[in-house]
Design a protein around this motif. Structure first.
Motif, mmCIF file in Angstrom:
data_model
loop_
_atom_site.group_PDB
_atom_site.id
_atom_site.type_symbol
_atom_site.label_atom_id
_atom_site.label_comp_id
_atom_site.label_asym_id
_atom_site.label_seq_id
_atom_site.Cartn_x
_atom_site.Cartn_y
_atom_site.Cartn_z
ATOM 1 N N GLY A 156 34.425 19.118 11.149
ATOM 2 C CA GLY A 156 33.032 19.439 11.487
ATOM 3 C C GLY A 156 32.501 19.052 12.782
ATOM 4 O O GLY A 156 31.451 20.186 13.327
ATOM 5 N N GLN A 157 33.172 18.976 13.656
ATOM 6 C CA GLN A 157 33.039 18.386 14.875
ATOM 7 C C GLN A 157 34.816 17.868 15.986
ATOM 8 O O GLN A 157 35.394 18.242 15.166
ATOM 9 N N HIS A 158 34.643 17.950 16.793
ATOM 10 C CA HIS A 158 35.472 18.151 17.766
ATOM 11 C C HIS A 158 36.578 19.108 17.615
ATOM 12 O O HIS A 158 38.248 18.668 17.946
ATOM 13 N N GLY A 159 36.454 20.339 17.589
ATOM 14 C CA GLY A 159 37.096 21.385 17.827
ATOM 15 C C GLY A 159 37.951 21.091 16.377
ATOM 16 O O GLY A 159 39.062 22.059 16.140
ATOM 17 N N ALA A 208 31.985 28.929 9.076
ATOM 18 C CA ALA A 208 30.869 29.439 10.469
ATOM 19 C C ALA A 208 31.284 28.656 11.474
ATOM 20 O O ALA A 208 31.272 28.872 12.869
ATOM 21 N N TYR A 209 31.653 27.232 10.661
ATOM 22 C CA TYR A 209 31.941 26.437 12.252
ATOM 23 C C TYR A 209 33.771 27.134 13.461
ATOM 24 O O TYR A 209 33.264 26.605 14.352
ATOM 25 N N ASP A 230 42.547 12.366 15.238
ATOM 26 C CA ASP A 230 41.845 11.990 15.654
ATOM 27 C C ASP A 230 41.045 12.855 16.387
ATOM 28 O O ASP A 230 41.500 13.480 17.477
ATOM 29 N N GLY A 231 39.649 13.010 15.859
ATOM 30 C CA GLY A 231 39.054 13.813 16.450
ATOM 31 C C GLY A 231 38.660 13.684 17.475
ATOM 32 O O GLY A 231 38.512 14.946 18.859
ATOM 33 N N PRO A 232 37.929 12.670 18.211
ATOM 34 C CA PRO A 232 37.516 12.430 19.124
ATOM 35 C C PRO A 232 38.905 12.553 20.208
ATOM 36 O O PRO A 232 38.157 12.752 21.606
ATOM 37 N N ALA A 233 39.449 12.536 20.070
ATOM 38 C CA ALA A 233 41.094 12.205 21.121
ATOM 39 C C ALA A 233 41.380 13.853 21.296
ATOM 40 O O ALA A 233 42.275 14.108 22.025
ATOM 41 N N GLN A 234 40.752 14.557 20.318
ATOM 42 C CA GLN A 234 41.541 16.009 19.588
ATOM 43 C C GLN A 234 43.090 15.645 19.830
ATOM 44 O O GLN A 234 44.212 16.538 20.220
ATOM 45 N N THR A 235 44.017 14.993 19.334
ATOM 46 C CA THR A 235 45.663 15.130 18.916
ATOM 47 C C THR A 235 45.534 15.366 17.332
ATOM 48 O O THR A 235 44.498 14.187 16.430
#
Length: 414
Positions: free
Chosen positions: A130-133, A144-145, A235-240
């Motif tokens: 639901g966040q960070h793509g 919907a996201y 790893d959401g914040p690192a988008q990895t």
């Protein structure tokens, strides 16, 4: 609440575990055959979802609010609804234990609680969703996201994943890819998006007949296929994202991949109370005869839907035909008559290869093609899109959940 019910026993006749597509559809069909039957449905959720439309929501082709209704609105009027979850099953004594401390005794048990989405099996996924793509059309909260991300992406890396089967609608992971790519192509940004489909298995689709027509769309959208590549960590914040990749020699390596959009399909397992019971096979699924859908060790128990040990595609279309087989076979059993109907493994996967066109894959056991309509099944058609996007959702709410059996011809036992 638990103290209030603790130790109580409900004596029931026909008990249905689950108020999803299989549970409500079965109860409605059974009560249509005999409105005087004593049917109890055990289902904890206050909401009922039409999950096949979540792929369309993620592709901007369906409203999320139209995929949910109150459970009370779809529960058959003659059925007794027990709003609780099953904790354990004791088929030797025909007894269920509920999470509120009550017990339920039964004469016939219909097992259809669905399967469980095991989000926790992918490290970091639950925190990232639901966040960070990071998104998934397998979740009501996040479909919907998906569409929000697709609309907003102008370039970068888009990764779509598929875990090891069995999963609900094995075509849904690639449906997300096709509808996303179609949108990017129509808006002139696909050439700036690096699209990759990571599959834990070694084939694009389980029925070989449909691989070639689907490959044409994979090529059209310039998507790269990464077979034997299973998502294990995010790893959401690192988008990895990290994948366990198996090579031809069987060696497994861990590969890290950066992303701007990550569409995840979680691993899927049998519910704990089935897996830990004597109803389960070695893999944890409710072990039934593949044709009669009667349990192989407990003749008073039947199962249908995603929890079954059968090898058919786990789809709502499969349930549509399983309902008829189980309803007729249960009634025959109760009259001490031979079971009259057999299930041929029918399942359907409407593959949304572009917005407005669908390849309607219909097949049974061993990949045998079982088309409903006299048309070449490998061709993408607008009529099949109308069926998927408009007709089937309407029929689901107004027909299937009310015991109306449409296109449900099944085989009689020889």
């Amino acid at each position: 609440m638990q103290d209030q019910h603790w130790g109580q026993t409900i004596s029931a006749d026909i008990v249905v575990i689950g108020g999803g597509t299989a549970g409500i559809g079965f109860a409605a069909s059974l009560l249509k055959r005999d409105p005087h039957l004593n049917v109890t449905v055990i289902e904890p959720s206050a909401q009922h979802y039409y999950q096949p439309a979540w792929t369309l929501v993620g592709g901007g082709a369906h409203e999320l609010k139209n995929t949910v209704r109150p459970m009370a609105a779809v529960m058959p009027r003659q059925a007794h609804w027990v709003q609780a979850a099953v904790s354990s099953v004791d088929p030797e004594n025909r007894l269920l234990t509920l999470d509120d401390g009550r017990s339920v005794s039964y004469q016939n048990l219909i097992v259809c609680p669905g399967l469980r989405l095991a989000w926790e099996k992918i490290e970091g996924l639950q925190e990232a969703l639901g966040q960070h793509g990071v998104t998934s059309n397998y979740s009501y909260r996040h479909a919907a996201y998906t569409w929000q991300l697709v609309k907003g992406l102008r370039g970068g890396k888009a990764i779509f994943t598929q875990p090891a089967v069995p999963i609900k609608c094995a075509g849904a992971p690639q449906k997300a890819l096709y509808l996303s790519c179609d949108h990017w192509l129509r808006h002139g940004v696909l050439k700036h998006v690096d699209v990759e489909f990571n599959l834990a298995g070694a084939a694009l689709f389980g029925v070989a007949t449909f691989v070639a027509p689907l490959m044409k769309y994979i090529e059209k959208y310039r998507a790269r296929l990464a077979f034997n590549s299973n998502l294990v960590k995010v790893d959401g914040p690192a988008q990895t994202a990290w994948f366990e990749v198996r090579d031809a020699a069987g060696t497994v390596t861990l590969q890290a991949k950066k992303f701007d959009l990550l569409h995840v399909v979680p691993p899927q397992v049998s519910p704990d109370f089935i897996r830990q019971s004597s109803l389960a096979d070695a893999a944890g699924w409710c072990e039934v005869d593949v044709h009669s859908l009667q349990h192989v060790r407990y003749p008073d128990v039947f199962a249908l839907g995603d929890v079954c040990s059968t090898s058919n595609a786990k789809t709502a279309a499969a349930v549509r035909k399983q309902i008829v087989v189980v309803a007729e076979n249960v009634l025959a059993l109760r009259k001490q008559q031979p079971l009259p109907l057999k299930y041929d493994g029918y399942g359907s996967c409407p593959l949304t290869v572009e917005k407005g066109k669908v390849i309607l894959a219909e097949f049974g056991y061993a990949g045998k093609l079982l088309p409903t309509f006299p048309l070449e099944p490998t061709v993408a058609r607008r009529s099949a899109w109308f069926l998927k996007a408009t007709l089937l959702p309407w029929f689901y709410w107004n027909g299937m959940l009310k015991g109306r059996e449409w296109l449900t011809r099944v085989s009689k036992v020889d």
